[in-house]
Design a protein around this motif. Sequence first.
Motif, PDB file in Angstrom:
ATOM      1  N   UNK A 105       1.387  -1.288  -0.553  1.00  0.00           N
ATOM      2  CA  UNK A 105      -0.068  -0.055   0.513  1.00  0.00           C
ATOM      3  C   UNK A 105       0.784   1.127   0.168  1.00  0.00           C
ATOM      4  N   UNK A 106       1.784   1.244   0.676  1.00  0.00           N
ATOM      5  CA  UNK A 106       2.797   1.947   0.908  1.00  0.00           C
ATOM      6  C   UNK A 106       4.085   2.491  -0.517  1.00  0.00           C
ATOM      7  N   UNK A 107       4.009   1.512  -1.094  1.00  0.00           N
ATOM      8  CA  UNK A 107       5.091   1.030  -2.191  1.00  0.00           C
ATOM      9  C   UNK A 107       3.753   1.960  -3.050  1.00  0.00           C
ATOM     10  N   UNK A 108       2.831   1.408  -3.047  1.00  0.00           N
ATOM     11  CA  UNK A 108       2.087   1.966  -4.556  1.00  0.00           C
ATOM     12  C   UNK A 108       1.574   3.980  -4.402  1.00  0.00           C
ATOM     13  N   UNK A 109       1.088   4.259  -2.669  1.00  0.00           N
ATOM     14  CA  UNK A 109       1.187   5.913  -2.577  1.00  0.00           C
ATOM     15  C   UNK A 109       2.490   6.207  -3.036  1.00  0.00           C
ATOM     16  N   UNK A 110       3.285   5.532  -2.900  1.00  0.00           N
ATOM     17  CA  UNK A 110       4.906   5.897  -3.836  1.00  0.00           C
ATOM     18  C   UNK A 110       4.589   5.722  -5.469  1.00  0.00           C
ATOM     19  N   UNK A 111       4.260   5.498  -5.773  1.00  0.00           N
ATOM     20  CA  UNK A 111       4.419   4.715  -7.223  1.00  0.00           C
ATOM     21  C   UNK A 111       3.942   5.699  -7.603  1.00  0.00           C
ATOM     22  N   UNK A 112       2.162   5.810  -6.766  1.00  0.00           N
ATOM     23  CA  UNK A 112       1.193   6.853  -6.937  1.00  0.00           C
ATOM     24  C   UNK A 112       1.682   8.589  -7.790  1.00  0.00           C
ATOM     25  N   UNK A 113       2.607   8.730  -6.745  1.00  0.00           N
ATOM     26  CA  UNK A 113       3.324  10.362  -6.655  1.00  0.00           C
ATOM     27  C   UNK A 113       4.813  10.124  -7.883  1.00  0.00           C
TER      28      UNK A 113
END
Length: 92
Positions: A28-36
Motif C-alpha cells: 500500500x505504501x509502495x503504491x502511494x509512492x508509485x502514485x506520486x
Amino acid sequence: MFYVWLAIALILAIIEMSTVNLVCIWYIVSSIVTMIVALFIDNVVIQMAIFVLVGTLLLILTKDVIKKILPEKIKTNIDRIIGMEGNGPTQG
C-alpha cells in the motif's frame, strides 16, 4: 496511471483489513509512492519497477523491526495440549 495506483492502493487496503498478516501494508505504501512518481514519470515499466522494488524493500527491511516491536506469542491453553493424546468419553 495516477488513478490506477490509487485503485491498487484501495484494493490492497481492503485485502489488508481482511487479513492480520501485515503483508499488504508495505505494498500500500509502495503504491502511494508509485502514485506520486506517476505524476512525474509516464513510463509504466518504471512505475511497475518502483512499485515492486519499494514494496519488497519495505517488506524485507522492516521484518526485523516489527519482530522486535511485537511481543512474543503467548501460549494459551490450547497450545499446551497440542500433541497430547486424549482419552475419549467412555460408554457405560
